[in-house]
Write a protein that holds these residues in place. Structure first.
Motif, PDB file in Angstrom:
ATOM      1  N   LYS A  92     -20.660 -75.204  64.310  1.00 52.69           N
ATOM      2  CA  LYS A  92     -20.065 -74.587  65.396  1.00 52.69           C
ATOM      3  C   LYS A  92     -19.125 -75.170  65.999  1.00 52.69           C
ATOM      4  O   LYS A  92     -17.968 -74.758  66.445  1.00 52.69           O
ATOM      5  CB  LYS A  92     -21.092 -74.038  66.199  1.00 52.69           C
ATOM      6  CG  LYS A  92     -22.056 -72.923  65.571  1.00 52.69           C
ATOM      7  CD  LYS A  92     -23.169 -72.561  66.616  1.00 52.69           C
ATOM      8  CE  LYS A  92     -24.140 -71.648  66.024  1.00 52.69           C
ATOM      9  NZ  LYS A  92     -25.058 -71.479  66.896  1.00 52.69           N
ATOM     10  N   GLN A 133     -14.871 -74.653  66.749  1.00 51.66           N
ATOM     11  CA  GLN A 133     -14.549 -74.555  67.979  1.00 51.66           C
ATOM     12  C   GLN A 133     -13.409 -75.661  67.953  1.00 51.66           C
ATOM     13  O   GLN A 133     -12.408 -75.469  68.748  1.00 51.66           O
ATOM     14  CB  GLN A 133     -15.375 -74.962  69.278  1.00 51.66           C
ATOM     15  CG  GLN A 133     -16.272 -73.808  69.276  1.00 51.66           C
ATOM     16  CD  GLN A 133     -17.330 -73.920  70.482  1.00 51.66           C
ATOM     17  OE1 GLN A 133     -17.322 -75.208  70.782  1.00 51.66           O
ATOM     18  NE2 GLN A 133     -18.186 -72.978  70.846  1.00 51.66           N
ATOM     19  N   GLU A 168     -10.157 -74.268  66.316  1.00 49.48           N
ATOM     20  CA  GLU A 168      -9.526 -73.414  67.207  1.00 49.48           C
ATOM     21  C   GLU A 168      -8.656 -74.013  68.273  1.00 49.48           C
ATOM     22  O   GLU A 168      -7.613 -73.786  68.522  1.00 49.48           O
ATOM     23  CB  GLU A 168     -10.230 -72.647  67.828  1.00 49.48           C
ATOM     24  CG  GLU A 168     -11.136 -71.591  66.974  1.00 49.48           C
ATOM     25  CD  GLU A 168     -12.066 -70.684  67.318  1.00 49.48           C
ATOM     26  OE1 GLU A 168     -12.158 -70.556  68.750  1.00 49.48           O
ATOM     27  OE2 GLU A 168     -12.539 -69.920  66.628  1.00 49.48           O
TER      28      GLU A 168
END
Length: 135
Positions: free
Chosen positions: A112, A116, A119
């Motif tokens: 995860k 992130q 991004e």
């Protein structure tokens, strides 16, 4: 003899100007008036042209100054955004490092964080491209 002199066209009186002389003076007068008018029109057109050039230069300088201020404002905003994204990337890197160190084989939190981080990295790259375009 006076009567002969008055009737004779070749003999002129003292008080009569020559007939061709007044026509010449009239012609010279009109030529002078036309020349003065043409000169005045030429000087006035040069004066108006100079005023227009000065006005256009002043307007151009104002527009350039406005564009420069707009560019500076956008550049400062982009710099602030890039600094904010950079701090987010650094905090995600710290969190990712901490998570990697404390991760066990049972948890999958690091994926995860990688997502992130990717991004945020994409946003940072987009912002850097925009800044390069502004330069």
């Amino acid at each position: 003899m006076e009567s002969k002199a008055e009737n004779n066209p070749r003999v002129r009186s003292r008080f009569q100007p020559p007939r061709g002389s007044s026509a010449n003076w009239f012609l010279v007068f009109w030529i002078l008036i036309i020349a003065l008018g043409a000169t005045a029109a030429y000087l006035y057109s040069n004066h108006m042209k100079q005023q227009m050039i000065t006005a256009i230069q002043a307007d151009t300088q104002r527009q350039i100054a406005a564009l420069h201020q707009d560019y500076d404002a956008r550049f400062k905003d982009m710099s602030k955004d890039m600094n904010a994204l950079q701090s987010k990337v650094e905090s995600f890197n710290e969190l990712l490092t901490f998570t990697k160190d404390n991760a066990s084989s049972k948890t999958d939190n690091s994926n995860k964080l990688y997502t992130q981080l990717n991004e945020v990295q994409k946003q940072l790259n987009t912002l850097q491209k925009k800044m390069e375009l502004l330069k």
